[in-house]
Structure formats: structure tokens, C-alpha cells
Design an enzyme around this catalytic site. Structure first.
Site, PDB file in Angstrom:
ATOM      1  N   GLU A 158      46.800  29.516  38.940  1.00 34.49           N
ATOM      2  CA  GLU A 158      45.959  30.335  38.065  1.00 34.49           C
ATOM      3  C   GLU A 158      46.792  31.160  37.090  1.00 34.49           C
ATOM      4  OE1 GLU A 158      43.784  33.470  40.103  1.00 34.49           O
ATOM      5  OE2 GLU A 158      42.272  33.489  38.523  1.00 34.49           O
ATOM      6  N   GLU A 252      34.354  35.857  40.353  1.00 42.49           N
ATOM      7  CA  GLU A 252      35.337  36.761  40.953  1.00 42.49           C
ATOM      8  C   GLU A 252      35.265  38.043  40.134  1.00 42.49           C
ATOM      9  OE1 GLU A 252      39.999  36.496  42.178  1.00 42.49           O
ATOM     10  OE2 GLU A 252      39.466  36.343  40.077  1.00 42.49           O
TER      11      GLU A 252
HETATM   12  C1  LER Z   1      43.961  37.900  40.269  1.00 40.56           C
HETATM   13  O1  LER Z   1      43.746  38.701  39.181  1.00 40.56           O
HETATM   14  C2  LER Z   1      42.987  36.788  40.332  1.00 40.56           C
HETATM   15  O2  LER Z   1      42.325  36.478  39.369  1.00 40.56           O
HETATM   16  C3  LER Z   1      42.856  36.087  41.619  1.00 40.56           C
HETATM   17  O3  LER Z   1      42.108  34.928  41.459  1.00 40.56           O
HETATM   18  C4  LER Z   1      44.235  35.836  42.175  1.00 40.56           C
HETATM   19  O4  LER Z   1      44.324  35.521  43.485  1.00 40.56           O
HETATM   20 MN    MN Z   2      40.870  34.841  39.268  1.00 39.36          MN
END
Ligand code: LER
Ligand code: MN
Length: 275
Positions: A158, A252
Site C-alpha cells: 500500500e 478504512e
Molecule cells: C495506514 O495509513 C493505512 O492506510 C493502513 O491501511 C496501513 O496498514
Molecule cells: Mn489504507
């Protein structure tokens, strides 16, 4: 038009990192996600060996939600484990920890296990050499890719914005690293929040990732639920459709103004693009 599956990122233990919410009653939260129409859940686990996995399995079975992905960032946020720590023993502990995440993914998501490599990549220490950090990261990912392949697990790297790491901020940098790694079970995670900060043109970056895009995190420009900021989600979904992306959209996000509102607003905003 493909139907994107929607999941929601939860952490199984309280954590400092704020954008993944923790539910005191994980079973009830999972049932609520299912009731609202979510297709799955992304679980962030600090240490799989310290987790009551049978309890997780029971909650998952009761909610009938599949696991979209296993997140690893808590191992960095809570325990300081990273693949690019200057100390050899910390790097080794990080790789060992991530092996246990890979095993957990194979157990909890046997159909399509996916493990996120986000903050656990670490950062280039002050005064240290970026090339050394990249070398350590490639070595760790190479080893983990082989271990994962044996278990049928895929990994996704990521790009993360500059305020959280100085190593791999953009899609282009991450794709270049994947080229050097040359492991076909390792791809990219595109997070709309990070992309809004770092990508010169986020939609063009989705095109550039193409078939190497394995997972998507959705959060608005302020890292709150889609609809709370100024990102154009219909355009993001159109770009994902153009590259025939068939993975998850996983929210998220900060649990603001409260967890229930974040859950309902996310699905209400994205639903027109899901069907
Ligand atoms: C961190 O900012 C993030 O986006 C997560 O997905 C990382 O584990
Ligand atoms: Mn993330």
C-alpha cells in the site's frame, strides 16, 4: 458494470491508529455490518498468535461475513515491528509476525486470502540510506511472497502518504518496487485517502496499476466516511470499472462522528455505484 463488494475495516484490539475502528463487542458490530448490507469485513490484527482465533471464527460464522483482507499495521503501530528497521532482529521479528498474518488469512479467508502490507514496511530512518531500506523491504517481501504462495495467499503493498512514512508514498514508486520483486502473488492496494495527498492524478494511477491492483481502501479526503469530504467516488468507481477491477472496496475510515453514522453513510454514499 461489475458489482464491487464492500467491506469495512475493524481492528480486533484497541489501537493507537485511529482510522480503523475498534468495537468493544466485535460480534455485534459484525452483525450490524451484515444487516446494513456489507459484503465482508477487513480485520486488522496486531498479533495473530495472541488472538483467540476460534472466537473470531465464531463471530464471522454468526454474521456470515467473509474476510476481505487481513491488516498488519498494528504490528508496527503497537509493537514497532517493520521490515526496514535498522536492527536485524526487529526485521526478523517483523517477517515472523507477518508469516502469522499470512497463516491467519489462509485460515479465516480460505477462498481468497489477502494480506495488507501497509505501515509494516516501516520507514527510512533519519540519516539512513534509502537504498538499504529498499533492499531490506525487497528481501522481506521476497521471502513472504514465497511463504504466502505455498498457502495460496496474496499480498498487497500500500502506498501511504508522507505524513505516515517516507518509504513508498506513490503508486508509481510502489509499482517500480513490485517490478523489482517480480512475484505475481504480490500486488498493490490503492487507498483513496493517501492517493488524494500523493498522486499527481489518482485516476491515472488506478489505470497504471491495472491488473496489479489487488485491493482498494475507500476513505474521503478527510479520512472520514465517503461523502464527508471532497473526493469524487463515482469517478473512482468508473476508473476501477475501466481496469475491470473485481476486488473489494474496503472502508478504512475514522469512526466519526460516531461508528454507526460512519457505517451507514459509507454504504449510503457508495451504494449507487455498487449495483
Ligand atoms: C495506514 O495509513 C493505512 O492506510 C493502513 O491501511 C496501513 O496498514
Ligand atoms: Mn489504507
Amino acid at each position: 458494470v461489475p458489482r464491487f463488494r464492500l467491506s469495512y475495516a475493524l481492528t480486533t484490539q484497541p489501537a493507537q491508529f485511529a482510522a480503523i475502528s475498534y468495537a468493544q463487542d466485535l460480534g455485534a458490530r459484525l452483525n450490524r455490518l451484515a444487516e446494513l448490507g456489507y459484503d465482508g469485513v477487513e480485520l486488522h490484527v496486531r498479533d495473530p498468535r495472541a488472538e483467540d482465533v476460534a472466537r473470531l471464527e465464531a463471530f464471522l460464522a454468526a454474521s456470515r461475513l467473509p474476510v476481505s483482507a487481513i491488516g498488519t499495521g498494528q504490528a508496527y503501530g503497537e509493537d514497532g515491528l517493520s521490515f526496514t528497521d535498522p536492527l536485524d532482529e526487529v526485521r526478523q521479528a517483523a517477517v515472523a509476525r507477518c508469516r502469522s498474518h499470512i497463516e491467519l488469512a489462509a485460515r479465516l479467508a480460505p477462498d481468497a486470502p489477502l494480506v495488507i502490507i501497509g505501515l509494516m514496511r516501516g520507514r527510512v530512518a533519519t540519516g539512513a540510506d534509502a537504498a538499504a531500506a529498499e533492499g531490506w523491504l525487497l528481501a522481506a517481501l521476497g521471502e513472504l511472497a514465497l511463504f504466502a504462495a505455498d498457502l495460496g495467499v496474496r499480498l498487497c503493498l500500500e502506498p501511504i502518504n508522507r505524513y505516515e512514512t517516507n518509504l513508498l508514498n506513490t503508486v508509481a514508486e510502489s509499482l517500480a518496487l513490485l517490478d523489482r520483486l517480480a512475484a505475481d502473488n504480490v500486488g498493490l492496494l490503492f487507498d483513496t485517502f493517501h492517493a488524494n495527498i500523493e498522486e499527481p492524478n489518482p485516476l491515472a494511477s488506478i489505470d497504471a496499476a491495472g491488473p496489479r491492483l489487488f485491493h482498494v481502501h475507500v476513505a474521503d479526503s478527510n479520512r472520514r466516511h465517503p461523502g464527508a469530504g471532497h473526493l469524487d467516488f463515482p469517478q473512482v468507481l468508473a476508473a476501477l470499472t475501466r481496469i475491470a477491477y473485481s476486488g473489494w472496496l474496503s472502508a478504512e475510515i475514522l469512526p466519526q462522528p460516531d461508528p454507526e453514522t460512519a457505517l451507514t453513510q459509507t454504504i449510503d454514499t457508495l451504494r449507487p455505484g455498487l449495483a
